[in-house]
Design a protein around this motif. Structure first.
Motif, PDB file in Angstrom:
ATOM      1  N   ARG A  62       0.835  -1.205   0.000  1.00 36.96           N
ATOM      2  CA  ARG A  62       0.000   0.000   0.000  1.00 36.96           C
ATOM      3  C   ARG A  62       0.870   1.257   0.000  1.00 36.96           C
ATOM      4  NH1 ARG A  62      -2.757  -0.175   4.921  1.00 36.96           N
ATOM      5  NH2 ARG A  62      -4.453  -1.309   3.981  1.00 36.96           N
ATOM      6  N   GLN A  63       1.872   1.281   0.869  1.00 35.02           N
ATOM      7  CA  GLN A  63       2.744   2.452   0.975  1.00 35.02           C
ATOM      8  C   GLN A  63       3.561   2.649  -0.301  1.00 35.02           C
ATOM      9  OE1 GLN A  63       1.096   3.888   3.908  1.00 35.02           O
ATOM     10  NE2 GLN A  63       3.025   4.900   3.449  1.00 35.02           N
ATOM     11  N   ARG A  64       4.087   1.540  -0.836  1.00 34.50           N
ATOM     12  CA  ARG A  64       4.885   1.671  -2.050  1.00 34.50           C
ATOM     13  C   ARG A  64       4.009   2.141  -3.212  1.00 34.50           C
ATOM     14  NH1 ARG A  64       8.637  -3.014  -4.720  1.00 34.50           N
ATOM     15  NH2 ARG A  64       6.640  -3.725  -5.554  1.00 34.50           N
ATOM     16  N   ALA A  65       2.768   1.652  -3.274  1.00 41.04           N
ATOM     17  CA  ALA A  65       1.846   2.106  -4.318  1.00 41.04           C
ATOM     18  C   ALA A  65       1.609   3.607  -4.206  1.00 41.04           C
ATOM     19  CB  ALA A  65       0.523   1.351  -4.224  1.00 41.04           C
ATOM     20  N   SER A  66       1.362   4.067  -3.013  1.00 42.36           N
ATOM     21  CA  SER A  66       1.121   5.488  -2.799  1.00 42.36           C
ATOM     22  C   SER A  66       2.347   6.316  -3.177  1.00 42.36           C
ATOM     23  CB  SER A  66       0.753   5.718  -1.333  1.00 42.36           C
ATOM     24  OG  SER A  66       0.548   7.079  -1.080  1.00 42.36           O
ATOM     25  N   ASN A  67       3.519   5.863  -2.737  1.00 43.16           N
ATOM     26  CA  ASN A  67       4.756   6.584  -3.053  1.00 43.16           C
ATOM     27  C   ASN A  67       5.072   6.540  -4.544  1.00 43.16           C
ATOM     28  OD1 ASN A  67       5.685   7.687  -0.539  1.00 43.16           O
ATOM     29  ND2 ASN A  67       6.053   5.592   0.125  1.00 43.16           N
ATOM     30  N   ARG A  68       4.839   5.395  -5.166  1.00 47.85           N
ATOM     31  CA  ARG A  68       5.083   5.297  -6.608  1.00 47.85           C
ATOM     32  C   ARG A  68       4.155   6.227  -7.380  1.00 47.85           C
ATOM     33  NH1 ARG A  68       5.837  -1.097  -8.199  1.00 47.85           N
ATOM     34  NH2 ARG A  68       8.091  -0.964  -8.434  1.00 47.85           N
ATOM     35  N   ALA A  69       2.899   6.304  -6.961  1.00 51.77           N
ATOM     36  CA  ALA A  69       1.954   7.203  -7.632  1.00 51.77           C
ATOM     37  C   ALA A  69       2.421   8.651  -7.492  1.00 51.77           C
ATOM     38  CB  ALA A  69       0.551   7.034  -7.050  1.00 51.77           C
ATOM     39  N   ASN A  70       2.869   9.017  -6.291  1.00 52.03           N
ATOM     40  CA  ASN A  70       3.358  10.377  -6.066  1.00 52.03           C
ATOM     41  C   ASN A  70       4.637  10.662  -6.839  1.00 52.03           C
ATOM     42  OD1 ASN A  70       1.279  11.039  -4.319  1.00 52.03           O
ATOM     43  ND2 ASN A  70       2.396  10.357  -2.517  1.00 52.03           N
ATOM     44  N   TRP A  71       5.410   9.635  -7.124  1.00 48.87           N
ATOM     45  CA  TRP A  71       6.686   9.766  -7.830  1.00 48.87           C
ATOM     46  C   TRP A  71       6.505   9.687  -9.342  1.00 48.87           C
ATOM     47  CZ3 TRP A  71      10.883  11.744  -5.919  1.00 48.87           C
ATOM     48  CH2 TRP A  71      12.131  11.507  -6.500  1.00 48.87           C
ATOM     49  N   GLY A  72       5.276   9.380  -9.772  1.00 47.93           N
ATOM     50  CA  GLY A  72       5.001   9.299 -11.201  1.00 47.93           C
ATOM     51  C   GLY A  72       5.111   7.908 -11.782  1.00 47.93           C
ATOM     52  N   LYS A  74       3.134   5.335 -12.174  1.00 48.42           N
ATOM     53  CA  LYS A  74       1.736   4.933 -12.081  1.00 48.42           C
ATOM     54  C   LYS A  74       1.498   3.450 -12.370  1.00 48.42           C
ATOM     55  CE  LYS A  74       0.294   9.662 -12.952  1.00 48.42           C
ATOM     56  NZ  LYS A  74       1.381  10.143 -12.202  1.00 48.42           N
ATOM     57  N   ASP A  75       2.209   2.884 -13.345  1.00 44.93           N
ATOM     58  CA  ASP A  75       2.046   1.449 -13.634  1.00 44.93           C
ATOM     59  C   ASP A  75       2.453   0.609 -12.428  1.00 44.93           C
ATOM     60  OD1 ASP A  75       1.077   1.866 -16.217  1.00 44.93           O
ATOM     61  OD2 ASP A  75       3.077   1.776 -17.117  1.00 44.93           O
ATOM     62  N   GLY A  76       3.585   0.942 -11.842  1.00 46.48           N
ATOM     63  CA  GLY A  76       4.046   0.218 -10.659  1.00 46.48           C
ATOM     64  C   GLY A  76       3.104   0.374  -9.490  1.00 46.48           C
ATOM     65  N   ALA A  77       2.544   1.582  -9.344  1.00 42.50           N
ATOM     66  CA  ALA A  77       1.584   1.823  -8.263  1.00 42.50           C
ATOM     67  C   ALA A  77       0.354   0.935  -8.426  1.00 42.50           C
ATOM     68  CB  ALA A  77       1.178   3.293  -8.235  1.00 42.50           C
ATOM     69  N   ARG A 102      -5.915   5.331  -9.732  1.00 41.33           N
ATOM     70  CA  ARG A 102      -6.520   5.227 -11.067  1.00 41.33           C
ATOM     71  C   ARG A 102      -6.889   6.617 -11.596  1.00 41.33           C
ATOM     72  NH1 ARG A 102     -10.483   0.683 -11.176  1.00 41.33           N
ATOM     73  NH2 ARG A 102      -8.654  -0.544 -11.608  1.00 41.33           N
ATOM     74  N   GLU A 103      -7.390   7.493 -10.723  1.00 38.10           N
ATOM     75  CA  GLU A 103      -7.696   8.863 -11.136  1.00 38.10           C
ATOM     76  C   GLU A 103      -6.436   9.557 -11.640  1.00 38.10           C
ATOM     77  OE1 GLU A 103      -9.731  11.456  -8.414  1.00 38.10           O
ATOM     78  OE2 GLU A 103     -11.214   9.921  -7.961  1.00 38.10           O
ATOM     79  N   GLU A 104      -5.352   9.409 -10.874  1.00 38.56           N
ATOM     80  CA  GLU A 104      -4.081   9.999 -11.269  1.00 38.56           C
ATOM     81  C   GLU A 104      -3.632   9.409 -12.615  1.00 38.56           C
ATOM     82  OE1 GLU A 104      -1.667  12.139  -9.759  1.00 38.56           O
ATOM     83  OE2 GLU A 104      -3.299  12.792  -8.470  1.00 38.56           O
ATOM     84  N   TYR A 105      -3.773   8.105 -12.733  1.00 39.51           N
ATOM     85  CA  TYR A 105      -3.371   7.395 -13.940  1.00 39.51           C
ATOM     86  C   TYR A 105      -4.166   7.879 -15.152  1.00 39.51           C
ATOM     87  CZ  TYR A 105      -1.723   3.418 -16.710  1.00 39.51           C
ATOM     88  OH  TYR A 105      -1.127   2.625 -17.651  1.00 39.51           O
ATOM     89  N   ASP A 106      -5.497   7.945 -14.987  1.00 36.76           N
ATOM     90  CA  ASP A 106      -6.356   8.340 -16.101  1.00 36.76           C
ATOM     91  C   ASP A 106      -6.173   9.803 -16.498  1.00 36.76           C
ATOM     92  OD1 ASP A 106      -7.348   5.778 -16.215  1.00 36.76           O
ATOM     93  OD2 ASP A 106      -9.188   6.232 -15.086  1.00 36.76           O
ATOM     94  N   SER A 107      -5.854  10.642 -15.503  1.00 32.42           N
ATOM     95  CA  SER A 107      -5.693  12.066 -15.803  1.00 32.42           C
ATOM     96  C   SER A 107      -4.343  12.363 -16.433  1.00 32.42           C
ATOM     97  CB  SER A 107      -5.873  12.909 -14.547  1.00 32.42           C
ATOM     98  OG  SER A 107      -4.778  12.731 -13.661  1.00 32.42           O
TER      99      SER A 107
END
Length: 109
Positions: A62-72, A74-77, A102-107
């Protein structure tokens, strides 16, 4: 036989004292570090550990997904959060993290 058992128990106790604090240290960094690359690295060490509890694995994913999303990343997240959901399908917070990712990914952000 008793002497061998005592040696084994003593060695196991020493090993646990060295292994557990390191695991706990990585988990702490994974959950609390504001340094995203450092947090991702700590989470990865937990995820890749040969023996980690399901609960700790889910927290690290969960934490790595959140951090990966914040780091850009998105696929890894998305991969991490989907893996966490496979482990614990009844945790609503995981679905919320996935929806946010997913919102971040789609946007495309």
């Amino acid at each position: 036989h008793m002497r061998n058992l005592m040696r084994f128990l003593f060695a196991a106790a020493i090993l646990l004292n060295f292994v557990y604090p390191v695991h706990a240290q990585f988990l702490s960094v994974c959950k609390t570090s504001e340094d995203i690359p450092k947090a991702i690295e700590a989470c990865t060490k937990i995820i890749d550990a040969p023996k980690v509890s399901r609960d700790d694995l889910v927290v690290a994913l969960r934490q790595r997904a959140s951090n990966r999303a914040n780091w850009g990343e998105k696929d890894g997240a998305m991969e991490d959060i989907n893996r966490a959901i496979e482990l614990v399908q009844t945790d609503a917070s995981l679905y919320a993290v996935r929806a946010s990712a997913r919102e971040e990914y789609d946007s495309g952000n």
